[in-house]
Design an enzyme around this catalytic site. Sequence first.
Site, short mmCIF file in Angstrom:
data_model
loop_
_atom_site.label_atom_id
_atom_site.label_comp_id
_atom_site.label_asym_id
_atom_site.label_seq_id
_atom_site.Cartn_x
_atom_site.Cartn_y
_atom_site.Cartn_z
N PHE A 150 0.86 -1.18 0.00
CA PHE A 150 0.00 0.00 0.00
C PHE A 150 0.89 1.23 0.00
CE2 PHE A 150 -2.41 3.50 1.76
CZ PHE A 150 -3.58 3.41 1.04
N ASP A 235 9.46 2.51 1.31
CA ASP A 235 8.33 3.30 1.78
C ASP A 235 8.18 3.05 3.28
OD1 ASP A 235 5.97 4.48 2.46
OD2 ASP A 235 4.80 3.65 0.79
N LYS A 264 3.12 9.89 8.30
CA LYS A 264 2.43 9.46 9.53
C LYS A 264 2.99 10.01 10.85
CE LYS A 264 0.02 5.46 7.73
NZ LYS A 264 -1.37 5.86 7.94
N1 PLP Z 1 2.66 4.43 2.26
C1 PLP Z 1 2.37 3.61 3.27
C2 PLP Z 1 3.30 2.48 3.60
C3 PLP Z 1 1.21 3.77 4.03
O1 PLP Z 1 0.91 2.94 5.03
C4 PLP Z 1 0.35 4.85 3.70
C5 PLP Z 1 -0.90 5.06 4.44
O2 PLP Z 1 -1.40 4.22 5.14
C6 PLP Z 1 0.70 5.69 2.64
C7 PLP Z 1 1.86 5.46 1.94
C8 PLP Z 1 -0.19 6.85 2.26
O3 PLP Z 1 -0.09 7.85 3.22
P1 PLP Z 1 -1.18 9.04 3.29
O4 PLP Z 1 -2.46 8.44 3.73
O5 PLP Z 1 -0.59 10.00 4.27
O6 PLP Z 1 -1.26 9.61 1.93
#
Ligand code: PLP
Length: 410
Positions: A150, A235, A264
């Site tokens: 994700f 990520d 986050k």
């Molecule tokens: N990357 C990862 C690993 C995530 O867990 C998330 C959100 O849960 C995102 C990207 C996307 O982040 P945002 O909701 O701040 O756009």
Amino acid sequence: MLWKRHKVMYDIGMKNKEIFALYKKYGAPNYGRLPLAIVSGKGAIAVDANGKKYLDLVSGLAVNALGHAPKPIEKAISKQAAKLVHTSNLFYTIPQGLLARELVKLAFPSKALFVNSGAEAVESAIKLARKYHYDKKTNRTEIIAMDRSFHGRTYGALSATGQKKYHVGFKPLLPGFKHVPFGDIAALEKSINKKTAAVIIEPVQGEGGVHPAAKGYLKKVRSLCGKSGALLIFDEVQSGMGRTGKWFAFQHYGVKPDIMTLAKGLAGGFPIGAMLARSDVMDSFGPGTHASTFGGGPLACSAALAVIAEIKKKNLLQNAAKVGKESIRILKKLKKEFKSIKEVRGMGLMIGIEVDFPCGDIVTESLKKGLIINCAAGNVIRFLPPLDVSSAQMKKGIKILGDVLCKKIS
Ligand code: PLP
């Protein structure tokens, strides 16, 4: 009249149901919300509009690193707001410069770019990977991502996301994305080629159901990327900033990425995202190539600096590692009691309990008993507590979960 209107709009005396009604009438329906409106909190305790208290072991979604209403963030934001709330990225600011230095020191030799969210950080990473290869004239544009991953909801991040359910209704996605099974080095070896600009991986898959990368896998990925000339993007939007008991999850594996994304927990709840990249890679983002109006604003960067200082001051990496390990041990005991628990996984305070049934009901039942937990990937009960959560709070949460499981299964 003005006062009256103001009172109606911001009436803090509103109860849960009145707030739900506002959303029903005026809010977009894109979230499946739980039936409580959180109005305040302290640490791991959240309070709803009816005055009921909850033990919040999800902290936003891995966002409230220091829990609710942390003093260090309040102080940092107020102090900064009294001086400078915003200025454009056409100018320099002290908090942005200091935060870049702090993150680079904690992570790997790199430079930092600031945005406002995880998806934007991923978006920036993808764009940077393509721009880097464009500048190098290598003709590499493809991105290899992982199944079950994700990365966010904007088009680049969504195209990288390896879960079909998030794609439904939004096609066509961006071209140039391929997916391979997470953990399968042979599949990656087969897929990676002269067109690969980058490989993007969450060292611990979060939304996919809390799956830490197997030992040795990331090292092999690193080596494949190196041999092939593809960039490696980690990520760490969810796994970064102390969540796993180290500043970044990659530090458990003894490998460094070329690019890393964060968001986050970075500013403990104040919106921010960051993308760090090896300096020679980041240099492809020359003036005017990429930008964000709010990215790296003084308030967000001050909040992030306060979070980092507090993590250091209170030894919260150690706390996350210790309380996380202990909680996983207790949960593994619980697994012995319940056949429905298939696996307990996690790293630090990123913990998943896979069950053999959909876990939405467990979340609602726990809520009734005053516990906030989360359900990922349909059947993985997830704990993402604040980094300063105590052993006693985790034990209490696990006890409530045990009672709920007992009721559900019997
Ligand atoms: N990357 C990862 C690993 C995530 O867990 C998330 C959100 O849960 C995102 C990207 C996307 O982040 P945002 O909701 O701040 O756009």
